[in-house]
Design a protein around this motif. Structure first.
Motif: not given
Length: 390
Positions: A186-208
């Motif tokens: 469950f901690f592993l799932l939470a860690a992967t989900m929060i990683s996806v969260f930061f990845l999605a937020r970072g990709l939204q900063k790319k204009n392309k």
């Protein structure tokens, strides 16, 4: 990689910005119509009711074709028929997009997801081995298919299903190496989900990746909810106790129960307070929904009072929370309103919108009353305009 015309996608976004600006009072209805006329879109995107109807009709046609194929072949080699249906669905989908310009019309949605389901059915027949290994391979295939579907067709449901496939892959990968789930999972799932969260937020900063931003925002919110659900008390208790019994058939006591209860109660409040701080509707709505879900879970799991009394008490508490939120937003409103405005407010300041507003020629010239024309050239001295006809 995109199946749709980039120019039409840009014009569609521009029309959406104009619609939002009109509803917010930044431009008039005439100016909005001028922008839409200057930047027409070829896409066929019907309203939600027609979209549902077309989707149902497409699904019926697909199922009828599959049924006829099964009858014609006496249901021999159903996996081959499933793969053939997937190929036909993709071919028809590409043709509808290129020649009929369908964009979220219901037809393209059903064709896309039908093709993915047919492919998964094909691999479900072909993969042999232990059930856990089969589920692991299918989760990988599902993750790849839905990721490709989002990257090519901008389907927002596909990106959410890709996230679900990613979580299911982590679950199957862990349980293949360790018999049954444990608290580390469950901690592993939470860690992967929060990683996806930061990845999605970072990709939204790319204009392309501008065309993908709406889908990435959904991933961001879904990953946050997934992080919360991964360590929710019900999730841990259900998977640990229902799948791990000791030799006597008794359930082991759940360690770290205080942490899971604290997580279940505190995290929704954090989401709600964060949404109020940054004035973001999605975060406020997520926080409110999770707070309501917590009260429901508490009543079902612990049953501290009778259901009738609980409904009254929780209703009063939620009304008090809503009243407090309204009072807070009125005092600290800062460009925040309860009016329904589509899209994101920061799009109003998109320079493309102001360029379009300037070039669309949407503001008609005012017509002067007859007999009171104000124009040069009426004078008697070379057109200088010095006579009474000025």
């Amino acid at each position: 990689m995109l199946a749709y015309n980039n120019s039409d996608l840009q014009k569609l976004e521009l029309q959406g910005i104009a619609e939002q600006a009109n509803r917010s009072g930044f431009i008039t209805e005439i100016e909005k119509l001028g922008i839409q006329k200057e930047y027409p879109v070829q896409f066929y995107s019907p309203n939600i009711f027609l979209r549902i109807g077309l989707g149902i009709l497409t699904q019926v046609a697909s199922a009828a074709l599959l049924g006829l194929a099964l009858l014609a072949t006496d249901a021999q080699s159903p996996e081959i028929l499933a793969l053939l249906m997937a190929v036909i669905s993709i071919i028809v989908l590409e043709w509808m997009i290129r020649n009929r310009h369908h964009y979220r019309s219901g037809v393209d949605d059903i064709l896309l997801h039908s093709s993915i389901i047919y492919v998964l059915i094909y691999f479900g027949f072909k993969i042999e081995g232990p059930e856990n290994l089969t589920q692991l391979i299918l989760s990988i295939i599902s993750l790849v298919l839905y990721s490709v579907a989002f990257s090519r067709y901008l389907d927002r449901l596909s990106v959410l299903l890709a996230l679900a496939s990613w979580g299911y892959f982590i679950y199957n990968l862990y349980t293949n190496f360790k018999q049954g789930p444990s608290q580390l999972l469950f901690f592993l799932l939470a860690a992967t989900m929060i990683s996806v969260f930061f990845l999605a937020r970072g990709l939204q900063k790319k204009n392309k990746l501008a065309f993908y931003h709406s889908g990435l925002r959904l991933v961001e919110y879904a990953a946050v909810i997934g992080t919360y659900a991964s360590l929710h008390y019900y999730t841990v208790e259900h998977l640990i106790f229902d799948m791990n019994f000791d030799s006597a058939g008794q359930q082991n006591s759940l360690s770290l129960s205080w942490f899971y209860w604290g997580w279940t109660f505190i995290v929704p409040l954090i989401f709600l307070l964060y949404g109020l701080k940054i004035k973001a509707r999605p975060w406020i709505r997520i926080g409110i929904v999770l707070v309501i879900a917590f009260f429901f879970f508490l009543q079902v799991h612990e049953n501290p009072v009778d259901h009738e009394i609980a409904a009254v008490l929780y209703g009063i508490l939620l009304a008090a929370i809503a009243f407090g939120i309204i009072k807070y937003l009125k005092i600290n409103n800062s460009k925040f309103t309860d009016q329904s405005i589509p899209g994101q407010s920061d799009l109003l300041f998109n320079e493309a919108f102001f360029i379009a507003a300037g070039l669309a020629g949407q503001i008609p010239q005012a017509q002067s009353p007859a007999g009171s024309d104000t124009r040069f050239g009426g004078g008697n001295f070379g057109g200088g305009g010095a006579s009474g006809e000025f």
